[in-house]
Design an enzyme around this catalytic site. Structure first.
Site, PDB file in Angstrom:
ATOM      1  N   HIS A 170       6.693  -1.561   3.851  1.00  0.00           N
ATOM      2  CA  HIS A 170       6.379  -2.932   4.254  1.00  0.00           C
ATOM      3  C   HIS A 170       5.605  -3.627   3.148  1.00  0.00           C
ATOM      4  O   HIS A 170       4.765  -3.034   2.485  1.00  0.00           O
ATOM      5  CB  HIS A 170       5.574  -2.959   5.560  1.00  0.00           C
ATOM      6  N   ASN A 216       0.865  -1.176   0.000  1.00  0.00           N
ATOM      7  CA  ASN A 216       0.000   0.000   0.000  1.00  0.00           C
ATOM      8  C   ASN A 216       0.908   1.234   0.000  1.00  0.00           C
ATOM      9  O   ASN A 216       1.785   1.364   0.860  1.00  0.00           O
ATOM     10  CB  ASN A 216      -0.893   0.014   1.241  1.00  0.00           C
TER      11      ASN A 216
END
Ligand code: AMP
Ligand code: ZN
Length: 117
Positions: free
Chosen positions: A103, A90
Site C-alpha cells: 500500500h 513503509n
C-alpha cells in the site's frame, strides 16, 4: 501465492467488500480508501487489488501494477487538490509496516517535515 487473495489479509477483505472502508477511487486494478487513523488532513491508502506482501515484492512481480498504484497516488492528490504531498511505502516492520498487503500512503493537506522520523 503472490497476487492471490489471502484469507487473513485485512486489505484483501476491503477489496472484496467484506470490511467497510471509505473508498475514494477505484480502478480495474487498484482501490484507494481513507486511512482509519489519519496522520494528515488527507491520508489515503492506495492498494493493488491483487495481494503482494509489500511494495518491493509488487514492483518485482508485477511492475505494471506497481505503476498503476503510483499513478493512482497522483489521482488521489489531484482529487483532494493537494499542491504538495508525500507518498510513503513503509516496507518491513522496522519501518512501520503493519499490514502485509502492499500500500502507498498519500499524505497531504498540512506541512510535512523532512526528515520524516
Ligand atoms: P502500515 O503501517 O504502513 O502497514 O500502514 C497500515 C495502515 O493501515 C495504517 O496507517 C492504519 O491506520 C491503516 N488501517 C488499518 N486498518 C484499516 C482499516 N480497516 N481501514 C483503513 N485503514 C486501516
Ligand atoms: Zn491482501
Amino acid at each position: 501465492m503472490a497476487g492471490e487473495a489471502q484469507d487473513d489479509c485485512l486489505f484483501c477483505k476491503i477489496v472484496e467488500g467484506h470490511i467497510p472502508a471509505t473508498i475514494v477511487r477505484e480502478t480495474e486494478t487498484t482501490v484507494a480508501f481513507r486511512d482509519i487513523n489519519p496522520q494528515a488532513p488527507t491520508h489515503v491508502l492506495v492498494i493493488p487489488k491483487a495481494h503482494y506482501r509489500d511494495a518491493a515484492t509488487l514492483a518485482a512481480a508485477a511492475p505494471e501494477l506497481a505503476a498503476d498504484v503510483l499513478r493512482e497516488t497522483q489521482a488521489v492528490a489531484d482529487e483532494d487538490k493537494l499542491e504538495a504531498y508525500r507518498v510513503v511505502f513503509n516496507t518491513g516492520s522496522g519501518a512501520g509496516q503493519t499490514v502485509w498487503h502492499a500500500h502507498a500512503h498519500v499524505l497531504g493537506g498540512r506541512g510535512l517535515e523532512w526528515p520524516p522520523g
